[in-house]
Design a protein around this motif. Structure first.
Motif, PDB file in Angstrom:
ATOM      1  N   LYS A   1       4.695  15.409  -1.027  1.00  0.00           N
ATOM      2  CA  LYS A   1       4.258  14.218  -0.302  1.00  0.00           C
ATOM      3  C   LYS A   1       3.357  13.423  -1.226  1.00  0.00           C
ATOM      4  CE  LYS A   1       1.956  12.567   3.886  1.00  0.00           C
ATOM      5  NZ  LYS A   1       1.219  12.950   5.130  1.00  0.00           N
ATOM      6  N   VAL A   2       3.683  12.147  -1.375  1.00  0.00           N
ATOM      7  CA  VAL A   2       2.919  11.317  -2.312  1.00  0.00           C
ATOM      8  C   VAL A   2       1.534  11.039  -1.740  1.00  0.00           C
ATOM      9  CG1 VAL A   2       2.863   9.148  -3.584  1.00  0.00           C
ATOM     10  CG2 VAL A   2       5.056  10.256  -3.115  1.00  0.00           C
ATOM     11  N   SER A   3       0.537  11.264  -2.551  1.00  0.00           N
ATOM     12  CA  SER A   3      -0.843  11.039  -2.135  1.00  0.00           C
ATOM     13  C   SER A   3      -1.194   9.555  -2.193  1.00  0.00           C
ATOM     14  CB  SER A   3      -1.798  11.801  -3.061  1.00  0.00           C
ATOM     15  OG  SER A   3      -1.776  11.223  -4.364  1.00  0.00           O
ATOM     16  N   ARG A   4      -2.327   9.212  -1.619  1.00  0.00           N
ATOM     17  CA  ARG A   4      -2.808   7.832  -1.701  1.00  0.00           C
ATOM     18  C   ARG A   4      -3.017   7.441  -3.161  1.00  0.00           C
ATOM     19  NH1 ARG A   4      -4.953   3.480   0.587  1.00  0.00           N
ATOM     20  NH2 ARG A   4      -6.837   2.531  -0.271  1.00  0.00           N
ATOM     21  N   LYS A   5      -3.517   8.369  -3.951  1.00  0.00           N
ATOM     22  CA  LYS A   5      -3.712   8.084  -5.368  1.00  0.00           C
ATOM     23  C   LYS A   5      -2.381   7.743  -6.030  1.00  0.00           C
ATOM     24  CE  LYS A   5      -5.402  10.009  -9.734  1.00  0.00           C
ATOM     25  NZ  LYS A   5      -6.031  11.171 -10.415  1.00  0.00           N
ATOM     26  N   GLY A   6      -1.335   8.491  -5.689  1.00  0.00           N
ATOM     27  CA  GLY A   6      -0.021   8.225  -6.251  1.00  0.00           C
ATOM     28  C   GLY A   6       0.475   6.833  -5.896  1.00  0.00           C
ATOM     29  N   VAL A   7       0.242   6.412  -4.655  1.00  0.00           N
ATOM     30  CA  VAL A   7       0.647   5.074  -4.204  1.00  0.00           C
ATOM     31  C   VAL A   7      -0.108   4.003  -4.977  1.00  0.00           C
ATOM     32  CG1 VAL A   7       0.583   3.464  -2.267  1.00  0.00           C
ATOM     33  CG2 VAL A   7       1.349   5.822  -1.908  1.00  0.00           C
ATOM     34  N   LEU A   8      -1.421   4.144  -5.053  1.00  0.00           N
ATOM     35  CA  LEU A   8      -2.238   3.125  -5.716  1.00  0.00           C
ATOM     36  C   LEU A   8      -1.945   3.041  -7.204  1.00  0.00           C
ATOM     37  CD1 LEU A   8      -5.665   3.646  -3.910  1.00  0.00           C
ATOM     38  CD2 LEU A   8      -3.900   1.933  -3.439  1.00  0.00           C
ATOM     39  N   GLU A   9      -1.710   4.178  -7.837  1.00  0.00           N
ATOM     40  CA  GLU A   9      -1.382   4.176  -9.267  1.00  0.00           C
ATOM     41  C   GLU A   9      -0.016   3.532  -9.519  1.00  0.00           C
ATOM     42  OE1 GLU A   9      -3.186   4.875 -11.813  1.00  0.00           O
ATOM     43  OE2 GLU A   9      -4.905   5.915 -10.935  1.00  0.00           O
ATOM     44  N   THR A  10       0.907   3.715  -8.575  1.00  0.00           N
ATOM     45  CA  THR A  10       2.216   3.061  -8.681  1.00  0.00           C
ATOM     46  C   THR A  10       2.050   1.548  -8.683  1.00  0.00           C
ATOM     47  OG1 THR A  10       3.394   4.875  -7.596  1.00  0.00           O
ATOM     48  CG2 THR A  10       4.437   2.706  -7.515  1.00  0.00           C
ATOM     49  N   VAL A  11       1.248   1.050  -7.771  1.00  0.00           N
ATOM     50  CA  VAL A  11       1.008  -0.393  -7.684  1.00  0.00           C
ATOM     51  C   VAL A  11       0.384  -0.907  -8.975  1.00  0.00           C
ATOM     52  CG1 VAL A  11      -0.278  -2.198  -6.468  1.00  0.00           C
ATOM     53  CG2 VAL A  11       0.820  -0.357  -5.173  1.00  0.00           C
ATOM     54  N   GLU A  12      -0.638  -0.216  -9.445  1.00  0.00           N
ATOM     55  CA  GLU A  12      -1.321  -0.666 -10.656  1.00  0.00           C
ATOM     56  C   GLU A  12      -0.412  -0.618 -11.875  1.00  0.00           C
ATOM     57  OE1 GLU A  12      -4.235  -2.241 -10.882  1.00  0.00           O
ATOM     58  OE2 GLU A  12      -4.050  -2.164  -8.704  1.00  0.00           O
TER      59      GLU A  12
END
Length: 249
Positions: free
Chosen positions: A231-242
């Motif tokens: 399960k993708v963490s919030r950190k994973g989501v935010l790093e994807t965006v950046e």
């Protein structure tokens, strides 16, 4: 719809008719395009155009296949997703909504697998993010066949048919076509406790390709979270965006 592929198209209203950088985000196995709207929203807030397609046999394309039949079609779905990326790109290019030079692809799990395979096919992909994906198509194929059999399913394919499927994946296997990367920005996120897509082979691949990025080390990154599973963490989501904000300009 984009060339008969059901999609969600997300961008800021002020930029709806502008040529923008494009991110195509591919969902995971048994998921659907709507389940990644939170990521699309964050990307759109940064001025990107985001397209979320439904993969074959998923979402609006659901054909009520059993779980067993879906499992058997896993690679069919992955390769279809890879092939449909070009149709999606062309659709938005022809409508003059993207410039064709700043295109990113990302995905979770099955979508991450498709993303990594797409890098073997399309030089026009400028940057990519794999969330829990695997670049080792043939090795992962063997792993899935073994898991399927251990789960007690009767495998309906002959040894010859299994070998044919295995051979067909060679073309898309990034682990044997590393030269296709060409220093393109690539970010991995993977939980170390992932029980669905094994962490170790993907991390090993990352270590193997590091020398290819010696001149541009900032173009390659791997985020490993020791307590995360599939399960993708919030950190994973935010790093994807950046990652896309940084590399699609």
């Amino acid at each position: 719809m984009a060339d008969n592929i059901p999609v969600l198209h997300v961008c800021k209203e002020d930029f709806i008719k502008d040529e923008l950088p494009l991110v195509v985000f591919i969902h995971g196995f048994t998921s659907a395009k709507e389940h990644n709207l939170h990521i699309a929203y964050l990307l759109a807030e940064k001025g990107l155009r985001v397209v979320l397609p439904d993969a074959k046999f998923h979402g609006e394309r659901d054909e009520n296949l059993s779980e067993a039949d879906l499992n058997l079609n896993f690679w069919n779905i992955v390769i279809s997703s890879v092939k449909e990326l070009e149709k999606i790109k062309n659709y938005f290019f022809e409508k003059e909504l993207i410039d064709g030079k700043n295109i990113g692809v990302a995905g979770t799990s099955m979508g991450g697998v498709a993303t990594l395979g797409a890098l073997t096919q399309y030089p026009w992909i400028k940057a990519a993010v794999s969330l829990m994906g695997s670049p080792n198509y043939q090795e992962f194929f063997k792993y899935l066949v073994d898991s399927y059999q251990k789960a007690g399913y009767t495998f309906p394919l002959s040894e010859e048919e299994i070998q044919q499927q295995f051979d067909a994946l060679y073309e898309y296997d990034l682990s044997v076509h590393k030269e296709a990367l060409c220093n393109r920005p690539l970010l991995f996120w993977h939980g170390m406790k992932d029980q669905v897509v094994p962490f170790a082979p993907t991390y090993q691949f990352y270590e193997e390709i590091k020398p290819l990025y010696a001149d541009n080390p900032e173009h390659l990154a791997f985020i490993a979270e020791k307590d995360a599973g599939h399960k993708v963490s919030r950190k994973g989501v935010l790093e994807t965006v950046e990652w896309f904000v940084r590399h699609l300009r």
